[in-house]
Design a protein around this motif. Sequence first.
Motif, mmCIF file in Angstrom:
data_model
loop_
_atom_site.group_PDB
_atom_site.id
_atom_site.type_symbol
_atom_site.label_atom_id
_atom_site.label_comp_id
_atom_site.label_asym_id
_atom_site.label_seq_id
_atom_site.Cartn_x
_atom_site.Cartn_y
_atom_site.Cartn_z
ATOM 1 N N PHE A 481 5.087 22.736 -36.996
ATOM 2 C CA PHE A 481 3.571 22.361 -37.263
ATOM 3 C C PHE A 481 3.744 21.899 -38.838
ATOM 4 O O PHE A 481 4.837 22.299 -39.603
ATOM 5 C CB PHE A 481 2.859 23.897 -37.379
ATOM 6 N N PRO A 482 2.932 21.364 -39.356
ATOM 7 C CA PRO A 482 2.894 20.550 -40.590
ATOM 8 C C PRO A 482 2.429 21.611 -41.956
ATOM 9 O O PRO A 482 2.537 21.395 -42.776
ATOM 10 C CB PRO A 482 1.911 19.534 -40.461
ATOM 11 N N CYS A 483 1.860 22.867 -41.417
ATOM 12 C CA CYS A 483 1.583 23.877 -42.510
ATOM 13 C C CYS A 483 1.376 25.019 -41.904
ATOM 14 O O CYS A 483 1.636 25.382 -40.610
ATOM 15 C CB CYS A 483 0.060 23.296 -43.142
ATOM 16 N N ILE A 484 1.226 26.078 -42.701
ATOM 17 C CA ILE A 484 1.334 27.485 -42.255
ATOM 18 C C ILE A 484 0.144 28.042 -41.469
ATOM 19 O O ILE A 484 0.336 28.575 -40.663
ATOM 20 C CB ILE A 484 1.665 28.322 -43.654
ATOM 21 N N LEU A 485 -1.057 27.394 -42.123
ATOM 22 C CA LEU A 485 -2.481 27.574 -41.452
ATOM 23 C C LEU A 485 -2.311 27.108 -39.808
ATOM 24 O O LEU A 485 -2.779 27.750 -39.112
ATOM 25 C CB LEU A 485 -3.482 27.090 -42.243
ATOM 26 N N ALA A 487 -0.069 26.766 -38.005
ATOM 27 C CA ALA A 487 0.994 27.551 -37.252
ATOM 28 C C ALA A 487 0.561 29.048 -36.888
ATOM 29 O O ALA A 487 0.684 29.296 -35.842
ATOM 30 C CB ALA A 487 2.548 27.613 -38.035
ATOM 31 N N LEU A 488 -0.226 29.722 -37.817
ATOM 32 C CA LEU A 488 -0.598 30.742 -37.746
ATOM 33 C C LEU A 488 -1.909 30.822 -36.532
ATOM 34 O O LEU A 488 -2.068 31.736 -35.562
ATOM 35 C CB LEU A 488 -1.206 31.429 -39.078
ATOM 36 N N GLN A 489 -2.554 29.754 -36.703
ATOM 37 C CA GLN A 489 -3.796 29.607 -35.720
ATOM 38 C C GLN A 489 -3.278 29.420 -34.342
ATOM 39 O O GLN A 489 -3.788 29.749 -33.513
ATOM 40 C CB GLN A 489 -4.667 28.510 -36.160
ATOM 41 N N TRP A 490 -2.258 28.637 -34.312
ATOM 42 C CA TRP A 490 -1.601 28.370 -32.765
ATOM 43 C C TRP A 490 -1.040 29.726 -32.472
ATOM 44 O O TRP A 490 -1.269 30.155 -31.188
ATOM 45 C CB TRP A 490 -0.462 27.318 -32.927
ATOM 46 N N PRO A 508 -6.727 18.942 -34.871
ATOM 47 C CA PRO A 508 -6.614 18.938 -33.515
ATOM 48 C C PRO A 508 -5.284 19.035 -32.855
ATOM 49 O O PRO A 508 -4.080 18.724 -33.601
ATOM 50 C CB PRO A 508 -7.144 17.535 -33.127
ATOM 51 N N VAL A 509 -4.990 19.806 -32.082
ATOM 52 C CA VAL A 509 -3.805 20.102 -31.287
ATOM 53 C C VAL A 509 -3.853 19.381 -29.977
ATOM 54 O O VAL A 509 -4.642 19.533 -29.263
ATOM 55 C CB VAL A 509 -3.847 21.601 -31.278
ATOM 56 N N LEU A 520 1.272 33.634 -24.848
ATOM 57 C CA LEU A 520 0.551 34.503 -26.030
ATOM 58 C C LEU A 520 -0.807 34.856 -25.646
ATOM 59 O O LEU A 520 -1.509 35.847 -25.889
ATOM 60 C CB LEU A 520 0.177 33.301 -27.100
ATOM 61 N N ARG A 521 -1.571 34.115 -24.838
ATOM 62 C CA ARG A 521 -3.064 34.466 -24.319
ATOM 63 C C ARG A 521 -2.877 35.661 -23.421
ATOM 64 O O ARG A 521 -3.779 36.295 -23.410
ATOM 65 C CB ARG A 521 -3.907 33.069 -23.739
ATOM 66 N N GLU A 522 -2.012 35.828 -22.600
ATOM 67 C CA GLU A 522 -1.993 36.854 -21.527
ATOM 68 C C GLU A 522 -1.418 38.034 -22.302
ATOM 69 O O GLU A 522 -1.423 38.745 -21.448
ATOM 70 C CB GLU A 522 -1.058 36.154 -20.519
ATOM 71 N N ALA A 523 -0.757 38.043 -23.384
ATOM 72 C CA ALA A 523 0.033 39.238 -23.764
ATOM 73 C C ALA A 523 -1.088 40.106 -24.385
ATOM 74 O O ALA A 523 -2.233 39.559 -24.792
ATOM 75 C CB ALA A 523 0.982 38.798 -25.072
#
Length: 550
Positions: A481-485, A487-490, A508-509, A520-523
């Motif tokens: 990802f291009p930035c920390i935010l 990456a954390l949001q994903w 936008p992703v 991640l969503r299922e965990a």
Amino acid sequence: MLCMLRVLRRGSGRAARVAWRDRATSLAALLFSPPQDAICTLNTLQTNAAALEQVRRERSNPQLQLNAMGGFLERAGLTVNELDHLNIIHVTGTKGKGSTCAFTEQILRNHGFHTGFYSSPHLVQVRERIRINGQPIGKELFTKYFWQVYGRLDETKEAHGGSMPAYFRFLTILAFHIFLQEKVDVAVIEVGIGGAYDCTNIIRRPWVCGVSSLGIDHTQILGDTIEKIAWQKGGIFKVYSRRGRFQFYKTCSDLSLQCPLWVCPQLEDYQADCEPLRLGLAGQHQRSNASLALQLSHTWLQRRCLPVKDGGTLQAAAFSPSPMMVKGLADTEWPGRTQTLKHGEVTYFLDGAHTMRSMQACVQWFRETAAQHERNASGPVARVLLFNATGERDSAAMLKLLVACHFDFAVFCPNITEAIASCNADQQNFNVSVENMLTRCLDNERSWRLHNRPGDDEGARLLIEDGLSRFPDNRGDTLVFPCILSALQWITQGRDSVLVNPAETTLPVKPSVVAKAAALREATEIHVLITGSLHLVGGALKHLDPASSK
């Protein structure tokens, strides 16, 4: 807006009086300017051409560094004699020196002393580097003292070829000035890089010095062997060492230092009156740092309150820590080092490890701590690595150590807090380009793939629309990802309310990237290890701990 002081030129008569009045008015305005103006001006010292040229010259003759520091100190209105009154504890080492300082400062504060603490780097705000009684210097005091020191240096620069101290050198001078003005009882000073020629070594009479564990780091400056690095670290006038190494004894002999060199005992050897010593910082490696802190504070207290003659033994004696020492070890906080933050279903494990030895300690701490959290989870847990490394460090070797943690995803990003431009002067770095940072991330991503699947050397593209794309993406376990935010949001998939801020613009992703996050969503829970760089950890804390930005 960058505010620069006017330079008072020599003159006579009315012109001189007008110039002095204008400068006084300008200085008064700066003293009441917003803290960001001071920080933005501070950042200009990162790329000051004269300063960078001076650093390049000094590398061929390191002694020039200390000579230059003395000149800047004098121009700032300070003297080495004044530093003698700060009752300094000076600490160096490759790994653990910051934690050792944090333990030491907390112990002495618990004894009722008015403490100063200078460290580097900062995580979120530059004011963290200069602490009074354990707290970052306040915005108003930082601004006032910054302009006092900057003004004196700026008004004398023309007589010195336009030179200004570089970023770290300036902050060191500022810390000394603040500690003197605030009349601290003791100043705990962490070395920047090395020791012998580090600008903090302008200190002439520290009360006690400490050397934490050694490792291979900053080899272009300090040398590529333990012997060379030990000589550099030993240059601050050693008294305590975490480990007794021949190199330190040889350094004492080579430098003809008239001081004892003592080796710290194991933490288990201290006889506490009640129960085993408890540390506020997690990880087995912190135990040796705590032992060093106990010896440093104990020696300082003896010399301060009950002066004793120098003359020690090769093995420092364990003792029964006072109740204030016991409490100090337990109360110590040092953000970004073996720190755990739990935000509902997402748990963050933050450690700024950036050398091989510190990464080994990080892996041991994470595997033990994450396993404890997983045993308490009610369902499956997804493990995610968020990694970046900077400078000359061997990131491929560090990533190889992290393979043993068995991550479900490995995510890489540069030390950029947000992709959308914002006023974040505290974390700006002008010494490396964005392109170089992104290239390093892609190299790290490729190294991770090679460690996990030998022969699979295809890299991932940046996972934001219109991002840099160099290789086809065919796997879902590594993302860049291009930035920390972003990456954390994903990683958190909307499960951390602290990261869900309607006021922030979300990049936008791509749909393909959204699909990869199914695990991640299922965990039931998501565990995230953030490591490889203190600057990465600091950028993450800016978003995860909003109070740290206030």
